[in-house]
Design an enzyme around this catalytic site. Structure first.
Site, PDB file in Angstrom:
ATOM      1  N   HIS A  70      27.529  10.470   7.339  1.00 38.77           N
ATOM      2  CA  HIS A  70      26.845  10.035   8.440  1.00 38.77           C
ATOM      3  C   HIS A  70      25.654   9.671   8.037  1.00 38.77           C
ATOM      4  O   HIS A  70      24.429  10.396   8.353  1.00 38.77           O
ATOM      5  CB  HIS A  70      26.849  10.680   9.590  1.00 38.77           C
ATOM      6  N   GLU A 101      23.382   7.516   8.988  1.00 42.92           N
ATOM      7  CA  GLU A 101      22.562   7.298  10.188  1.00 42.92           C
ATOM      8  C   GLU A 101      21.561   8.401  10.824  1.00 42.92           C
ATOM      9  O   GLU A 101      20.613   8.436  11.107  1.00 42.92           O
ATOM     10  CB  GLU A 101      23.310   6.609  11.213  1.00 42.92           C
ATOM     11  N   CYS A 126      31.524   6.598   7.623  1.00 46.29           N
ATOM     12  CA  CYS A 126      32.615   7.480   8.094  1.00 46.29           C
ATOM     13  C   CYS A 126      33.825   6.766   8.443  1.00 46.29           C
ATOM     14  O   CYS A 126      34.747   5.966   7.601  1.00 46.29           O
ATOM     15  CB  CYS A 126      32.228   8.356   9.007  1.00 46.29           C
TER      16      CYS A 126
END
Ligand code: MN
Length: 252
Positions: A220, A222, A114
């Site tokens: 994102h 993660e 990001c």
């Protein structure tokens, strides 16, 4: 030997919600990034934004994970702020850009997520849209989802021959989206390898990953590690590249 992965952090002012007294300033890192690195076999180290220590920090890690967060000051790509620009954190910006310069000089693998992808692009000479809805075009899809971060919201088409498709195992990706900025002019050392239907760049990689491992994604990843192996694969590829870097560094 597990490589040490530096994970960038942010700063947060906190107030005791009951007593309403200021508790001070805190260094804050989202646990999803830390867990993503650990799950992939790396040793995550949270990096507080200390601009004066960027060189020493670069010398003590094997890989850099540039995390999401606040908008980057447009002065770093030669622009004045537009009214739609969000909050910027000067200390974080200075630290990360100095650090990226240091790690690029060393040939260290960098994974940007990001804001991290945007920092990487600007550090290499590229520019950003300060605000997509007001600067790109009116027919944008929603890049700021309201749903939980582990839920995908838009699709991304990746180039069949790209390294990111080899890493993720698919050229048709379903991703989350929490950004109002994006890459405008791409830095020369990067290739844009994945886009949304409205033309926004959603992933970049260096031209030869075995020579110089740079990967950035606008979503994102993660937060989507449980949605499928493709997002975990990004963390694993970064940790593997950091292992190779650590071996090379030890031999030098
Ligand atoms: Mn998006």
């Amino acid at each position: 030997m597990a490589p040490v992965i530096g994970v960038t952090a942010t700063l947060k002012e906190d107030v005791d919600s009951v007593a309403e007294r200021p508790l001070g300033s805190f260094v804050r890192a989202d646990l999803d990034y830390v867990a993503g690195v650990a799950q992939a076999g790396g040793i995550p180290i949270i990096l507080p934004p200390l601009p004066g220590m960027a060189e020493e920090v670069a010398g003590s890690i094997d890989g850099l994970l540039l995390c999401g967060g606040s908008d980057l000051d447009p002065a770093y790509y030669g622009e004045e702020p537009i009214p739609e620009l969000g909050v910027t954190l000067p200390v974080r910006d200075t630290f990360e850009l100095t650090l990226v310069e240091q790690v690029l000089e060393r040939g260290m693998p960098v994974f940007g997520i990001c804001r991290g992808l945007q920092v990487l692009n600007v550090a290499l000479g590229g520019t950003l849209y300060q605000d997509l809805p007001s600067q790109l075009h009116p027919d944008l899809i929603a890049h700021r989802q309201q749903m939980p971060k582990w839920q995908w919201t838009h699709e991304v088409e990746a180039d069949g021959g790209s390294e990111i498709v080899k890493i993720m195992g698919s050229d048709h990706l379903r991703v989350n989206s929490y950004h109002h900025q994006a890459i405008k002019d791409l830095a020369e050392p990067l290739a844009a390898v994945a886009h949304t239907s409205d033309g926004v760049i959603e992933a970049v990689e260096s031209h030869n990953l075995s020579e110089r491992w740079l990967v950035g994604v606008q979503w994102h990843a993660e937060a989507m590690r449980d949605a499928g192996p493709e997002h975990r694969n990004l963390f694993e590829a970064h940790v593997e590249a950091a292992k190779r870097y650590a071996l090379h560094r030890a031999a030098a």
